[in-house]
Design a protein around this motif. Sequence first.
Motif, PDB file in Angstrom:
ATOM      1  N   ALA A   8      67.535 -61.087  52.681  1.00 35.75           N
ATOM      2  CA  ALA A   8      68.175 -61.517  51.589  1.00 35.75           C
ATOM      3  C   ALA A   8      69.436 -62.179  51.280  1.00 35.75           C
ATOM      4  O   ALA A   8      70.259 -61.729  52.146  1.00 35.75           O
ATOM      5  CB  ALA A   8      67.921 -60.162  50.474  1.00 35.75           C
ATOM      6  N   TYR A   9      69.490 -62.889  50.407  1.00 41.53           N
ATOM      7  CA  TYR A   9      70.837 -63.598  50.210  1.00 41.53           C
ATOM      8  C   TYR A   9      71.427 -63.504  48.555  1.00 41.53           C
ATOM      9  O   TYR A   9      70.505 -63.583  47.898  1.00 41.53           O
ATOM     10  CB  TYR A   9      70.900 -64.899  50.600  1.00 41.53           C
ATOM     11  CG  TYR A   9      70.779 -65.317  52.289  1.00 41.53           C
ATOM     12  CD1 TYR A   9      72.022 -65.321  52.999  1.00 41.53           C
ATOM     13  CD2 TYR A   9      69.731 -65.192  52.758  1.00 41.53           C
ATOM     14  CE1 TYR A   9      72.034 -65.640  54.037  1.00 41.53           C
ATOM     15  CE2 TYR A   9      69.687 -65.325  54.316  1.00 41.53           C
ATOM     16  CZ  TYR A   9      71.099 -65.515  54.952  1.00 41.53           C
ATOM     17  OH  TYR A   9      70.859 -65.598  56.169  1.00 41.53           O
ATOM     18  N   GLU A  10      72.472 -63.368  48.235  1.00 41.00           N
ATOM     19  CA  GLU A  10      73.067 -63.409  47.095  1.00 41.00           C
ATOM     20  C   GLU A  10      73.660 -64.645  46.853  1.00 41.00           C
ATOM     21  O   GLU A  10      74.350 -65.096  47.818  1.00 41.00           O
ATOM     22  CB  GLU A  10      74.078 -62.243  46.980  1.00 41.00           C
ATOM     23  CG  GLU A  10      74.883 -62.020  45.724  1.00 41.00           C
ATOM     24  CD  GLU A  10      75.952 -60.872  45.649  1.00 41.00           C
ATOM     25  OE1 GLU A  10      76.242 -60.578  44.421  1.00 41.00           O
ATOM     26  OE2 GLU A  10      76.316 -60.625  46.536  1.00 41.00           O
ATOM     27  N   LEU A  11      73.307 -65.232  45.751  1.00 37.93           N
ATOM     28  CA  LEU A  11      73.721 -66.827  45.545  1.00 37.93           C
ATOM     29  C   LEU A  11      74.654 -66.776  44.515  1.00 37.93           C
ATOM     30  O   LEU A  11      74.700 -66.038  43.673  1.00 37.93           O
ATOM     31  CB  LEU A  11      72.525 -67.597  45.062  1.00 37.93           C
ATOM     32  CG  LEU A  11      71.432 -67.457  46.240  1.00 37.93           C
ATOM     33  CD1 LEU A  11      70.337 -68.748  45.612  1.00 37.93           C
ATOM     34  CD2 LEU A  11      72.132 -68.320  47.523  1.00 37.93           C
ATOM     35  N   ALA A  12      75.628 -67.655  44.592  1.00 37.49           N
ATOM     36  CA  ALA A  12      76.744 -67.797  43.387  1.00 37.49           C
ATOM     37  C   ALA A  12      75.985 -68.891  42.450  1.00 37.49           C
ATOM     38  O   ALA A  12      75.836 -70.163  42.686  1.00 37.49           O
ATOM     39  CB  ALA A  12      77.941 -68.470  43.869  1.00 37.49           C
ATOM     40  N   GLU A  30      65.645 -73.111  50.759  1.00 40.42           N
ATOM     41  CA  GLU A  30      65.513 -74.094  51.492  1.00 40.42           C
ATOM     42  C   GLU A  30      66.962 -74.378  51.992  1.00 40.42           C
ATOM     43  O   GLU A  30      67.989 -74.344  51.354  1.00 40.42           O
ATOM     44  CB  GLU A  30      65.090 -75.232  50.956  1.00 40.42           C
ATOM     45  CG  GLU A  30      63.923 -75.057  50.314  1.00 40.42           C
ATOM     46  CD  GLU A  30      63.044 -76.277  49.598  1.00 40.42           C
ATOM     47  OE1 GLU A  30      63.611 -77.633  49.512  1.00 40.42           O
ATOM     48  OE2 GLU A  30      62.059 -76.218  48.882  1.00 40.42           O
ATOM     49  N   LYS A  31      66.730 -75.236  53.177  1.00 38.63           N
ATOM     50  CA  LYS A  31      68.303 -75.608  53.722  1.00 38.63           C
ATOM     51  C   LYS A  31      68.873 -76.657  53.158  1.00 38.63           C
ATOM     52  O   LYS A  31      68.106 -77.603  52.652  1.00 38.63           O
ATOM     53  CB  LYS A  31      68.127 -75.820  55.435  1.00 38.63           C
ATOM     54  CG  LYS A  31      69.391 -76.130  55.928  1.00 38.63           C
ATOM     55  CD  LYS A  31      69.096 -76.416  57.581  1.00 38.63           C
ATOM     56  CE  LYS A  31      70.487 -76.952  58.074  1.00 38.63           C
ATOM     57  NZ  LYS A  31      70.821 -76.973  59.498  1.00 38.63           N
ATOM     58  N   TYR A  32      70.116 -76.652  52.671  1.00 36.70           N
ATOM     59  CA  TYR A  32      70.963 -77.748  51.947  1.00 36.70           C
ATOM     60  C   TYR A  32      71.613 -78.440  53.163  1.00 36.70           C
ATOM     61  O   TYR A  32      72.583 -77.892  53.718  1.00 36.70           O
ATOM     62  CB  TYR A  32      71.422 -77.362  50.882  1.00 36.70           C
ATOM     63  CG  TYR A  32      72.139 -78.255  50.218  1.00 36.70           C
ATOM     64  CD1 TYR A  32      71.636 -79.238  49.569  1.00 36.70           C
ATOM     65  CD2 TYR A  32      73.661 -78.289  50.278  1.00 36.70           C
ATOM     66  CE1 TYR A  32      72.194 -80.218  49.050  1.00 36.70           C
ATOM     67  CE2 TYR A  32      74.400 -79.220  49.555  1.00 36.70           C
ATOM     68  CZ  TYR A  32      73.634 -80.567  48.733  1.00 36.70           C
ATOM     69  OH  TYR A  32      74.453 -81.309  48.317  1.00 36.70           O
ATOM     70  N   ASN A  33      71.485 -79.713  53.239  1.00 38.17           N
ATOM     71  CA  ASN A  33      72.284 -80.555  53.988  1.00 38.17           C
ATOM     72  C   ASN A  33      73.524 -81.124  53.094  1.00 38.17           C
ATOM     73  O   ASN A  33      72.991 -81.848  52.219  1.00 38.17           O
ATOM     74  CB  ASN A  33      71.541 -81.777  54.741  1.00 38.17           C
ATOM     75  CG  ASN A  33      70.495 -81.252  55.633  1.00 38.17           C
ATOM     76  OD1 ASN A  33      70.854 -80.178  56.125  1.00 38.17           O
ATOM     77  ND2 ASN A  33      69.387 -81.781  55.678  1.00 38.17           N
ATOM     78  N   PRO A  34      74.584 -80.675  53.077  1.00 38.62           N
ATOM     79  CA  PRO A  34      75.785 -81.233  52.390  1.00 38.62           C
ATOM     80  C   PRO A  34      75.754 -82.581  52.181  1.00 38.62           C
ATOM     81  O   PRO A  34      75.782 -83.379  53.252  1.00 38.62           O
ATOM     82  CB  PRO A  34      77.025 -80.649  52.890  1.00 38.62           C
ATOM     83  CG  PRO A  34      76.560 -79.497  53.717  1.00 38.62           C
ATOM     84  CD  PRO A  34      75.111 -79.857  54.392  1.00 38.62           C
ATOM     85  N   ASP A  35      75.850 -83.181  51.160  1.00 41.14           N
ATOM     86  CA  ASP A  35      76.234 -84.619  50.905  1.00 41.14           C
ATOM     87  C   ASP A  35      77.187 -84.798  49.620  1.00 41.14           C
ATOM     88  O   ASP A  35      77.041 -84.315  48.777  1.00 41.14           O
ATOM     89  CB  ASP A  35      74.830 -85.306  50.213  1.00 41.14           C
ATOM     90  CG  ASP A  35      75.023 -86.743  50.143  1.00 41.14           C
ATOM     91  OD1 ASP A  35      76.163 -87.328  50.286  1.00 41.14           O
ATOM     92  OD2 ASP A  35      74.115 -87.518  49.974  1.00 41.14           O
TER      93      ASP A  35
END
Length: 105
Positions: A8-12, A30-35
């Motif tokens: 589990a992850y806590e998101l901002a 889902e994995k996010y690739n920064p752009d």
Amino acid sequence: MNQVGKVAYELALPPQYQHVHNVFHVSLLEKYNPDANHVMESEPVEIQADLSYEEHPVQILDQQEKKLRKKSVSLVTVLWRNPKVEEATWELESDMRNRYPQLFS
């Protein structure tokens, strides 16, 4: 994003979603690739205090009679529309006739 256990992850979340629970299971992420050019636009969704939102039935797509042991149940497939998605679900015909009689005229 902070890990809050093994899965589990806590998101901002943005301020307009402060009333939404911000801990999610990894299967929902889902994995996010920064752009640097990626700017996210969000459409406003009117979320009620109980974290529900309004969906509107669009039309009846199908009707079916399910035979149980000692009785039969009438079901209808209803096409729903919310601000982002259209989806279809099976509902009891009697419930839909009571709540949305305009669909059956």
